[in-house]
Scaffold this motif. Structure first.
Motif, short mmCIF file in Angstrom:
data_model
loop_
_atom_site.label_atom_id
_atom_site.label_comp_id
_atom_site.label_asym_id
_atom_site.label_seq_id
_atom_site.Cartn_x
_atom_site.Cartn_y
_atom_site.Cartn_z
N MET A 115 34.74 40.77 44.97
CA MET A 115 34.06 40.42 43.73
C MET A 115 34.93 40.75 42.51
O MET A 115 34.80 40.11 41.47
N SER A 119 35.82 37.99 39.74
CA SER A 119 35.58 38.24 38.31
C SER A 119 36.86 38.07 37.50
O SER A 119 36.84 37.53 36.39
N TRP A 120 37.98 38.55 38.04
CA TRP A 120 39.27 38.38 37.36
C TRP A 120 39.60 36.90 37.19
O TRP A 120 39.98 36.47 36.09
N ALA A 123 37.40 35.27 34.63
CA ALA A 123 37.80 35.64 33.28
C ALA A 123 38.98 34.79 32.80
O ALA A 123 39.00 34.34 31.65
N ALA A 146 36.68 40.46 32.52
CA ALA A 146 36.43 40.61 33.96
C ALA A 146 35.49 41.78 34.24
O ALA A 146 34.60 41.68 35.10
N LEU A 149 32.01 40.74 33.50
CA LEU A 149 31.47 39.88 34.55
C LEU A 149 31.04 40.71 35.77
O LEU A 149 30.05 40.36 36.44
N MET A 150 31.76 41.77 36.06
CA MET A 150 31.35 42.64 37.15
C MET A 150 30.00 43.32 36.85
O MET A 150 29.16 43.48 37.74
N TRP A 153 27.12 40.90 37.47
CA TRP A 153 26.77 40.81 38.89
C TRP A 153 25.98 42.04 39.33
O TRP A 153 24.99 41.94 40.06
N THR A 191 35.74 49.35 36.72
CA THR A 191 36.33 48.04 36.98
C THR A 191 37.35 47.67 35.91
O THR A 191 38.35 47.01 36.22
N TYR A 227 32.23 33.39 42.56
CA TYR A 227 31.71 34.47 41.71
C TYR A 227 30.20 34.55 41.76
O TYR A 227 29.62 35.65 41.82
N SER A 228 29.52 33.42 41.77
CA SER A 228 28.06 33.41 41.68
C SER A 228 27.37 33.24 43.03
O SER A 228 26.16 32.98 43.07
#
Length: 347
Positions: A115, A119-120, A123, A146, A149-150, A153, A191, A227-228
């Protein structure tokens, strides 16, 4: 082959497989084969995606660097928090998560890894970066986005895995569906450290560029899908008939499922849609294929990225034009001295 769709369609299939595996986990009954083996399908899809996608963009050495950074940073902070409560809060893992490496379950580290890379990559897509080497100032922007985004989640993941399934226990509970707010502050911090370390490694050792991925839509469409992918579980949980028993916190499981589904529809789903729009849009013309560190020198002494004038740091040369030679008649002064006749150098 359809224009704009390259040889990375298998990455899109992996994203769809991860979605299907998570949906099967939500639909499967407790103790059934579907509930038991569907996480293995998701893990396999994420692992293959990581090796394929990261290796194609950054190279094999970058894969090893990313794995090392994530495992070291993740294990160190998880151990610190289990022992001291910093930075996530006070919690401990249950036997459901065995085997352990010290105080940390072994399977937590791949979750960080897969994950984290998703996320990276998400981004970089959101910031319009389709190269391997990070442009100027992106080495600071990408890690921040990123890490955010983590956290998005984890807003959906942590209440389900901790409060509902009991994979780890928050000793002091928490105001957010049984999870303390400190968890998300610590999640962002940890992260971000991972991503920032990887960005520094990329800057010091820029990988070779792959021009074939810039316009390969399938390569970029796969990123928001991966990602999703856990949204496939989070959105289906409320419509599945679950055991209405209460958890240790006294919160009804069905209420948590409904809340997480709403949160997912406001976080992961919009990111998915935005990612698909950006991935399907043609790349910007200013996207550079060559590394920022490698510049070509032109015969005029400037690099390929320099423009004459103020932007290059040197004044632009003044325009020159040839002037015809002027021949004038000799002049005679009153004293009788005669001015010498000018010479014509053009002859």
């Amino acid at each position: 082959m359809r224009k704009g769709w390259g040889n990375s369609k298998g990455l899109v299939l992996l994203g769809c497989l991860a979605w299907a595996g998570n949906a099967a986990y939500a639909l499967g009954g407790n103790g059934g084969a579907t509930k038991t083996y569907s996480p293995a399908v998701v893990a396999l899809a994420l692992a293959v995606f990581f090796v394929w996608h990261c290796g194609h963009r950054y190279g094999r050495s970058a894969i090893l660097r990313f794995v090392a950074v994530v495992f070291v940073v993740g294990w160190a902070f998880e151990t610190l928090s289990v022992m001291t409560g910093v930075p996530f809060g006070r919690y401990h893992y249950t036997d459901i998560m065995s085997p352990f490496l010290g105080h940390v379950p072994v399977f937590v580290l791949p979750a960080y890894l897969f994950m984290g890379y998703a996320s990276w990559s998400m981004a970089t897509l959101m910031l319009g970066i389709r190269t391997a080497a990070l442009p100027r100032n992106a080495a600071y922007k990408v890690p921040l986005v990123a890490a955010g985004l983590m956290v998005l989640w984890d807003l959906s993941m942590d209440p389900l895995r901790a409060t509902v399934e009991g994979r780890w226990i928050w000793i002091d509970g928490g105001a957010y569906l049984g999870v303390p707010v400190s968890n998300y502050v610590g999640w962002f911090l940890v992260t971000w450290c991972m991503f920032q370390a990887f960005a520094i490694l990329l800057k010091d050792n820029p990988p070779s560029e792959r021009s074939d991925i810039v316009a390969d839509r399938s390569y970029w469409v796969a990123i928001p899908l991966i990602y999703s992918c856990f949204a496939g579980e989070y959105l289906l949980n409320p419509i599945v008939d679950h055991d209405p028993a209460l958890t240790a916190t006294g919160t009804a499981v069905q209420n948590i499922f409904s809340s997480v589904a709403l949160i997912t529809s406001l976080t992961l789903v919009p990111v998915l849609l935005l990612g698909l729009i950006l991935a399907l849009r043609p790349p910007l013309s200013r996207t550079r294929i060559q590394s920022p560190r490698s510049t070509r020198r032109r015969p005029n002494g400037r690099t390929s990225d320099e423009k004459p004038g103020i932007e290059s740091g040197r004044p632009a040369p003044l325009p020159t034009r040839s002037c015809p030679s002027i021949v004038t008649a000799p002049r005679t002064h009153a004293s009788g001295w005669k001015q010498p006749e000018p010479q014509n150098f053009d002859q």
